[in-house]
Design an enzyme around this catalytic site. Structure first.
Site, short mmCIF file in Angstrom:
data_model
loop_
_atom_site.label_atom_id
_atom_site.label_comp_id
_atom_site.label_asym_id
_atom_site.label_seq_id
_atom_site.Cartn_x
_atom_site.Cartn_y
_atom_site.Cartn_z
N GLU A 186 12.70 -2.71 7.94
CA GLU A 186 12.38 -1.32 8.29
C GLU A 186 10.88 -1.07 8.34
O GLU A 186 10.39 -0.39 9.24
CB GLU A 186 13.08 -0.34 7.34
CG GLU A 186 14.59 -0.38 7.39
CD GLU A 186 15.20 -0.18 8.78
OE1 GLU A 186 14.54 0.40 9.67
OE2 GLU A 186 16.35 -0.61 8.98
N CYS A 201 14.24 -8.59 16.87
CA CYS A 201 13.88 -9.95 17.29
C CYS A 201 15.15 -10.74 17.60
O CYS A 201 16.15 -10.60 16.89
CB CYS A 201 13.08 -10.62 16.17
SG CYS A 201 12.57 -12.31 16.52
N CYS A 261 14.89 -14.41 11.63
CA CYS A 261 13.77 -13.49 11.40
C CYS A 261 14.26 -12.21 10.72
O CYS A 261 15.33 -11.69 11.04
CB CYS A 261 13.11 -13.15 12.74
SG CYS A 261 11.73 -11.98 12.61
N HIS A 287 9.41 -2.17 11.65
CA HIS A 287 9.51 -1.21 12.75
C HIS A 287 8.33 -0.23 12.74
O HIS A 287 7.79 0.10 13.79
CB HIS A 287 10.82 -0.43 12.68
CG HIS A 287 12.02 -1.19 13.11
ND1 HIS A 287 12.06 -1.98 14.24
CD2 HIS A 287 13.26 -1.29 12.55
CE1 HIS A 287 13.26 -2.52 14.36
NE2 HIS A 287 14.01 -2.12 13.34
#
Length: 173
Positions: free
Chosen positions: A131, A141, A146, A134
């Protein structure tokens, strides 16, 4: 960069420690745990028995002055038409939220030979990294290892790693 962790509702100390440790490790940032904020009662949707995630972000960002703010809550969250969300963030925004409600091992129907507390801690660590990513401009991704990989269920959360892939690291750093 300073990241403020804002507990919204009763968040156990070990959850705050896991989140802090993970953010420091992955993003090499200063982390401050702010004082607990009350759950925004207006965010509750009685028909769904869940809370609107966006209002938790608003509550947390109003309470702090860090460069980035991450609300952490034990409550079940939703966003728009999604049945539930583990978290929500605005791309390049200041705030985000992570809910631990569905990260509990009792909610996943999966199996692991690791302790339930270890599995839960890993999930918390991965989701706070996701989060916050972002808010730093990272989108989902395609690399399933990842931390920025989209994970609609805990099984996908369990598959990914806490760290960013090389491509996401280059974007952020």
């Amino acid at each position: 960069m300073r990241v403020d962790i804002v507990p919204v509702g009763d968040v156990p100390a070990h959850v705050k420690r896991q989140a802090s440790s993970s953010l420091r490790s992955v993003y090499d940032c200063e982390v401050v745990v702010a004082s607990e904020q009350d759950v925004p009662t207006a965010a509750y949707d009685e028909a769904r028995s869940q809370y609107r995630a966006a209002e938790f972000i608003d509550t947390a960002t109003r309470a702090t002055s860090g460069d980035k703010t991450i609300a952490i809550t034990p409550h079940d969250l939703f966003y728009r038409r999604r049945n539930y969300v583990f978290g929500l963030a605005y791309l390049d925004g200041r705030g985000c939220v992570v809910s631990t409600y569905r990260l509990q091992t009792s909610s996943d129907g999966g199996f692991s030979n690791r302790s339930s507390s270890d599995v839960f801690d890993d999930r918390v660590r991965k989701e706070v990294v996701h989060e916050l990513g972002h808010t730093l401009g990272l989108e989902h991704c395609d690399n399933n290892r990842c931390a920025m990989n989209f994970s609609p269920t805990v099984r996908e959360v369990d598959r990914k790693e806490e760290n960013l892939c090389g491509s996401c690291q280059r974007t952020v750093f």
